[in-house]
Motif scaffolding. Structure first.
Motif, PDB file in Angstrom:
ATOM      1  N   ASP A 150       0.711  -1.285   0.457  1.00 56.15           N
ATOM      2  CA  ASP A 150       0.199   0.021  -0.339  1.00 56.15           C
ATOM      3  C   ASP A 150       1.069   1.514   0.028  1.00 56.15           C
ATOM      4  OD1 ASP A 150      -2.457   1.545  -0.009  1.00 56.15           O
ATOM      5  OD2 ASP A 150      -3.114  -0.061   1.837  1.00 56.15           O
ATOM      6  N   THR A 151       0.261   2.734  -0.407  1.00 57.83           N
ATOM      7  CA  THR A 151       1.223   3.506  -1.028  1.00 57.83           C
ATOM      8  C   THR A 151      -0.074   4.233   0.024  1.00 57.83           C
ATOM      9  OG1 THR A 151       2.289   2.905  -2.552  1.00 57.83           O
ATOM     10  CG2 THR A 151       2.005   5.594  -1.842  1.00 57.83           C
ATOM     11  N   VAL A 152       0.495   5.027   1.099  1.00 55.22           N
ATOM     12  CA  VAL A 152      -0.579   5.717   1.834  1.00 55.22           C
ATOM     13  C   VAL A 152       0.138   7.697   0.988  1.00 55.22           C
ATOM     14  CG1 VAL A 152      -2.176   6.867   3.794  1.00 55.22           C
ATOM     15  CG2 VAL A 152      -0.732   4.741   3.750  1.00 55.22           C
ATOM     16  N   PRO A 153      -0.991   8.935   0.762  1.00 54.04           N
ATOM     17  CA  PRO A 153      -0.360   9.833   0.571  1.00 54.04           C
ATOM     18  C   PRO A 153      -1.000  10.046   2.394  1.00 54.04           C
ATOM     19  CG  PRO A 153      -2.802   9.259  -0.999  1.00 54.04           C
ATOM     20  CD  PRO A 153      -2.527   8.069   0.032  1.00 54.04           C
ATOM     21  N   VAL A 154       0.114  10.876   2.104  1.00 55.19           N
ATOM     22  CA  VAL A 154       0.278  12.251   4.214  1.00 55.19           C
ATOM     23  C   VAL A 154       0.118  13.570   3.606  1.00 55.19           C
ATOM     24  CG1 VAL A 154       0.805  10.405   5.310  1.00 55.19           C
ATOM     25  CG2 VAL A 154       2.366  10.998   4.063  1.00 55.19           C
ATOM     26  N   GLY A 155       0.994  14.360   4.444  1.00 56.61           N
ATOM     27  CA  GLY A 155       1.056  16.377   4.091  1.00 56.61           C
ATOM     28  C   GLY A 155       2.728  15.968   3.900  1.00 56.61           C
ATOM     29  N   ASN A 156       3.250  17.777   3.357  1.00 51.90           N
ATOM     30  CA  ASN A 156       4.300  17.601   2.366  1.00 51.90           C
ATOM     31  C   ASN A 156       5.136  17.313   3.304  1.00 51.90           C
ATOM     32  OD1 ASN A 156       2.911  18.384   0.149  1.00 51.90           O
ATOM     33  ND2 ASN A 156       2.743  20.486   1.525  1.00 51.90           N
ATOM     34  N   ASP A 157       6.423  16.648   2.823  1.00 55.15           N
ATOM     35  CA  ASP A 157       8.559  16.328   3.878  1.00 55.15           C
ATOM     36  C   ASP A 157       7.763  15.421   5.270  1.00 55.15           C
ATOM     37  OD1 ASP A 157       9.167  17.986   1.394  1.00 55.15           O
ATOM     38  OD2 ASP A 157       9.114  19.742   2.642  1.00 55.15           O
ATOM     39  N   PRO A 158       7.341  14.510   4.847  1.00 53.77           N
ATOM     40  CA  PRO A 158       6.993  13.196   5.789  1.00 53.77           C
ATOM     41  C   PRO A 158       8.130  12.993   6.250  1.00 53.77           C
ATOM     42  CG  PRO A 158       6.048  12.474   3.327  1.00 53.77           C
ATOM     43  CD  PRO A 158       6.370  13.164   3.674  1.00 53.77           C
ATOM     44  N   ASP A 159       8.375  12.700   7.368  1.00 58.06           N
ATOM     45  CA  ASP A 159       9.380  12.528   7.839  1.00 58.06           C
ATOM     46  C   ASP A 159       9.454  11.100   9.246  1.00 58.06           C
ATOM     47  OD1 ASP A 159      11.972  12.083   9.394  1.00 58.06           O
ATOM     48  OD2 ASP A 159      12.893  13.918   7.775  1.00 58.06           O
ATOM     49  N   GLY A 160       8.945  11.558  10.178  1.00 59.18           N
ATOM     50  CA  GLY A 160       8.777  11.075  11.252  1.00 59.18           C
ATOM     51  C   GLY A 160       7.663  10.418  11.158  1.00 59.18           C
ATOM     52  N   VAL A 161       7.714   9.232  11.951  1.00 55.40           N
ATOM     53  CA  VAL A 161       6.908   8.375  11.799  1.00 55.40           C
ATOM     54  C   VAL A 161       7.214   7.634  13.066  1.00 55.40           C
ATOM     55  CG1 VAL A 161       8.394   6.174  10.519  1.00 55.40           C
ATOM     56  CG2 VAL A 161       5.611   6.033  10.738  1.00 55.40           C
ATOM     57  N   ALA A 162       5.977   6.559  13.999  1.00 55.20           N
ATOM     58  CA  ALA A 162       6.091   5.630  14.737  1.00 55.20           C
ATOM     59  C   ALA A 162       4.435   5.060  14.938  1.00 55.20           C
ATOM     60  CB  ALA A 162       5.906   6.940  16.454  1.00 55.20           C
ATOM     61  N   PHE A 206       7.683  22.772  11.791  1.00 50.46           N
ATOM     62  CA  PHE A 206       8.619  21.211  10.655  1.00 50.46           C
ATOM     63  C   PHE A 206       8.517  20.433  12.266  1.00 50.46           C
ATOM     64  CE2 PHE A 206      11.394  20.251   7.759  1.00 50.46           C
ATOM     65  CZ  PHE A 206      11.236  19.962   6.956  1.00 50.46           C
ATOM     66  N   PRO A 207       7.998  20.008  11.887  1.00 48.59           N
ATOM     67  CA  PRO A 207       8.026  18.854  12.620  1.00 48.59           C
ATOM     68  C   PRO A 207       8.668  18.095  11.925  1.00 48.59           C
ATOM     69  CG  PRO A 207       5.337  18.802  11.851  1.00 48.59           C
ATOM     70  CD  PRO A 207       6.607  20.171  11.688  1.00 48.59           C
ATOM     71  N   LEU A 208       9.505  17.318  12.571  1.00 46.30           N
ATOM     72  CA  LEU A 208      10.558  15.873  12.346  1.00 46.30           C
ATOM     73  C   LEU A 208      10.291  14.721  12.780  1.00 46.30           C
ATOM     74  CD1 LEU A 208      14.104  17.383  10.874  1.00 46.30           C
ATOM     75  CD2 LEU A 208      12.526  17.048   9.040  1.00 46.30           C
ATOM     76  N   GLY A 209      11.357  14.779  14.334  1.00 46.59           N
ATOM     77  CA  GLY A 209      10.665  13.229  15.121  1.00 46.59           C
ATOM     78  C   GLY A 209       9.219  13.335  15.554  1.00 46.59           C
ATOM     79  N   VAL A 210       9.156  12.290  15.841  1.00 48.86           N
ATOM     80  CA  VAL A 210       8.096  11.169  17.071  1.00 48.86           C
ATOM     81  C   VAL A 210       7.955  10.503  17.006  1.00 48.86           C
ATOM     82  CG1 VAL A 210       6.302  10.241  14.750  1.00 48.86           C
ATOM     83  CG2 VAL A 210       5.028  10.852  16.229  1.00 48.86           C
ATOM     84  N   ALA A 211       7.432   9.982  18.461  1.00 52.04           N
ATOM     85  CA  ALA A 211       7.560   9.192  19.307  1.00 52.04           C
ATOM     86  C   ALA A 211       6.108   8.763  19.627  1.00 52.04           C
ATOM     87  CB  ALA A 211       8.433   9.041  20.390  1.00 52.04           C
ATOM     88  N   ILE A 212       5.625   7.758  20.730  1.00 55.71           N
ATOM     89  CA  ILE A 212       4.867   7.065  20.907  1.00 55.71           C
ATOM     90  C   ILE A 212       4.566   6.991  22.280  1.00 55.71           C
ATOM     91  CG2 ILE A 212       1.821   6.247  21.058  1.00 55.71           C
ATOM     92  CD1 ILE A 212       2.623   7.280  18.400  1.00 55.71           C
ATOM     93  N   THR A 213       4.116   7.045  23.274  1.00 54.20           N
ATOM     94  CA  THR A 213       4.054   6.118  25.007  1.00 54.20           C
ATOM     95  C   THR A 213       3.992   5.060  25.141  1.00 54.20           C
ATOM     96  OG1 THR A 213       2.501   7.415  25.556  1.00 54.20           O
ATOM     97  CG2 THR A 213       4.375   8.280  26.375  1.00 54.20           C
ATOM     98  N   PRO A 214       4.247   4.499  25.452  1.00 50.92           N
ATOM     99  CA  PRO A 214       4.058   2.829  25.385  1.00 50.92           C
ATOM    100  C   PRO A 214       2.364   2.649  25.736  1.00 50.92           C
ATOM    101  CG  PRO A 214       6.224   3.436  26.952  1.00 50.92           C
ATOM    102  CD  PRO A 214       5.561   4.183  26.263  1.00 50.92           C
ATOM    103  N   ASP A 215       2.096   3.428  26.964  1.00 48.63           N
ATOM    104  CA  ASP A 215       0.766   3.000  27.124  1.00 48.63           C
ATOM    105  C   ASP A 215      -0.705   3.666  26.076  1.00 48.63           C
ATOM    106  OD1 ASP A 215       0.824   5.519  27.605  1.00 48.63           O
ATOM    107  OD2 ASP A 215       0.046   5.627  29.406  1.00 48.63           O
TER     108      ASP A 215
END
Length: 362
Positions: free
Chosen positions: A259-271, A308-317
Motif C-alpha cells: 500500500d501507499t498512503v498519501p500524507v502531508g508535505n515532507d513526511p519524515d518521522g513515523v511512530a 517543521f516537525p520531524l521526530g515523533v515517538a509514542i508512549t508505550p501506554d
C-alpha cells in the motif's frame, strides 16, 4: 538563539462536559439496548502541551517506563530530557556535533545518540543523564535503533552507505554492513530478527538479517524515503517518502509494498501505537501530523503541531505522542484518543501528563 515560551492548551469545561455527556448517552444506549442511537463522536487527538527545548530538535525517544523523553537538538549539540509527568525539561546533556537520532535501550538504562557531525555515537546513562562513553562509527551517522533484547544498536552512516552494528555490552562496533545510498532511518522487528534500513538516496529499504548481519532483501519504496516504523506484531513496516508526500507500507512476510498512503508535505518521522492500530507521521512543511488507521491504511486525522516537525515517538501506554518541531525549538505533546467500542474519550487531554512504558524513535 531561539527564545520560546511554554504554553498549555486545555479543553474548555463545556468541551469536556460535552464529551462526557456523549459518553453517558452511549453507555445508556448500550445498557438499555436502545436502537437507532449512533456512536459517540470521537474525541480528536489534541495538542495539550508545547515544551521549549534546544535549537533545531530532530529526534525523540521515550523510555520503557514512559517517564522521560529524550530529544536531540542538532544545532546545540545537546539532548533535552523531558520528564513526562509534568512535561518539563529535567536535564540537558551535552553530546557530540549535530546530534540527530536517538534510541533508548529496552531496560531504559541508556540512550544512544547519533552525532552526525563527528561520526560518533554518544551513550547516555539515563540514571544520571551523563555520557558514559562515545563510540566511533561511520561518516555522518543519522538513524539508530536498539534490538529488543538490548544487545545491539544499529546505526546508519549517511555518507558511507553502511550500518554500524554496536555491541552494547562493551560499546564496540561488532561489524559494518554495506547497504544502499544515503541510509537514513532504521527499525528493528519486535523479534529482533531483522533490521529495516531506509536508503534515502536510491528509494529503497535494505533488509538485514541480524543473525549474520547480511542484507537478504532490498525493497523499492518512494523517492527520498526517510524513516521507518514497524508494527508491534512485526507484520508491516511503514516508510515515509519525502518526495511524493507518501508512506509506503511493506508487508514483511514477503518484503513487498502492499500500500501507499498519501500524507502531508515532507513526511519524515513515523511512530506506531502500541496496539498497532495507528501510525503517526510528522509532516515537516505542513507543521502537522497525519494519523493513519492501519486497518484500512487511510488518514483519519491531521493534527497541527509546531514549525517543521520531524521526530515523533509514542508512549508505550499509547496515551501520548511527542513531536519534535525543528524550526521553533519545541516539542508538541499530543493526547491520543482512546476508544472502547463506540465510546471514545480523550483521557490524555484531561490530565496533560505522559505516562506508561516506552517506545523508541527510529
Amino acid at each position: 538563539m531561539n527564545h520560546h515560551r511554554s504554553f498549555r492548551v486545555y479543553p474548555t469545561v463545556s468541551g469536556r462536559a460535552r464529551r462526557l455527556m456523549l459518553g453517558v448517552t452511549t453507555i445508556f444506549a448500550m445498557a438499555l439496548g436502545m436502537g437507532g442511537v449512533g456512536a459517540a463522536t470521537a474525541a480528536a487527538d489534541t495538542v495539550i502541551d508545547t515544551i521549549p527545548v534546544g535549537n533545531a530538535p530532530q529526534g525523540v525517544a521515550i523510555t520503557s517506563d514512559g517517564s522521560h523523553a529524550y530529544v536531540t537538538n542538532i544545532d546545540d549539540g545537546t539532548v533535552s530530557v523531558i520528564e513526562t509527568a509534568g512535561n518539563t525539561v529535567a536535564a540537558t546533556v551535552p553530546v557530540g556535533v549535530s546530534p540527530l537520532g536517538v534510541a533508548v535501550t529496552p531496560d531504559g538504562s541508556h540512550a544512544y545518540v547519533t552525532n552526525s557531525g563527528d561520526g560518533s555515537v554518544s551513550v547516555i546513562e539515563t540514571a544520571g543523564n551523563t555520557v558514559a562513553t562515545t563510540v566511533a562509527v561511520g561518516n555522518s551517522p543519522v538513524g539508530v535503533a536498539v534490538t529488543p533484547d538490548g544487545s545491539h544498536a544499529y546505526v546508519t552512516n549517511l555518507f558511507d552507505g553502511s550500518v554500524s552494528v554496536i555491541e552494547t555490552a562493551g560499546n564496540t562496533v561488532a561489524t559494518t554492513v554495506p547497504v544502499g545510498v544515503f541510509p537514513f532511518g532504521v527499525g528493528v522487528t519486535p523479534d529482533g530478527s531483522h533490521a529495516y534500513v531506509v536508503n534515502s538516496g536510491d528509494g529503497s529499504v535494505s533488509v538485514i538479517e541480524t543473525a549474520g548481519n547480511t542484507v537478504i532483501d532490498t525493497v523499492t519504496v518512494g523517492d527520498n524515503p526517510r524513516r521507518v516504523a514497524i508494527t508491534p506484531d512485526g507484520s508491516h513496516a511503514y516508510v515515509t517518502n519525502r518526495v511524493g508526500n507518501s508512506v509506503s507500507v511493506i508487508e514483511t512476510a514477503g518484503n513487498t509494498v502492499v500500500d501507499t498512503v498519501p500524507v502531508g508535505n515532507d513526511p519524515d518521522g513515523v511512530a506506531i501505537t502500541p496496539d498497532g492500530s495507528r501510525v503517526y507521521v510528522a509532516n515537516g512543511s505542513d507543521g502537522s501530523v497525519s494519523v493513519i488507521e492501519t486497518a484500512g491504511n487511510t488518514v483519519i486525522e491531521t493534527v497541527p503541531v509546531g514549525v517543521f516537525p520531524l521526530g515523533v515517538a509514542i508512549t508505550p501506554d499509547g496515551s501520548h505522542a511527542y513531536v519534535a518541531n525543528r524550526d521553533d525549538g519545541t516539542v508538541s505533546v499530543i493526547a491520543i484518543e482512546t476508544c472502547l467500542g463506540s465510546l471514545c474519550l480523550d483521557f490524555g487531554s484531561l490530565t496533560g501528563s505522559g505516562s506508561g512504558a516506552g517506545s523508541v524513535f527510529s
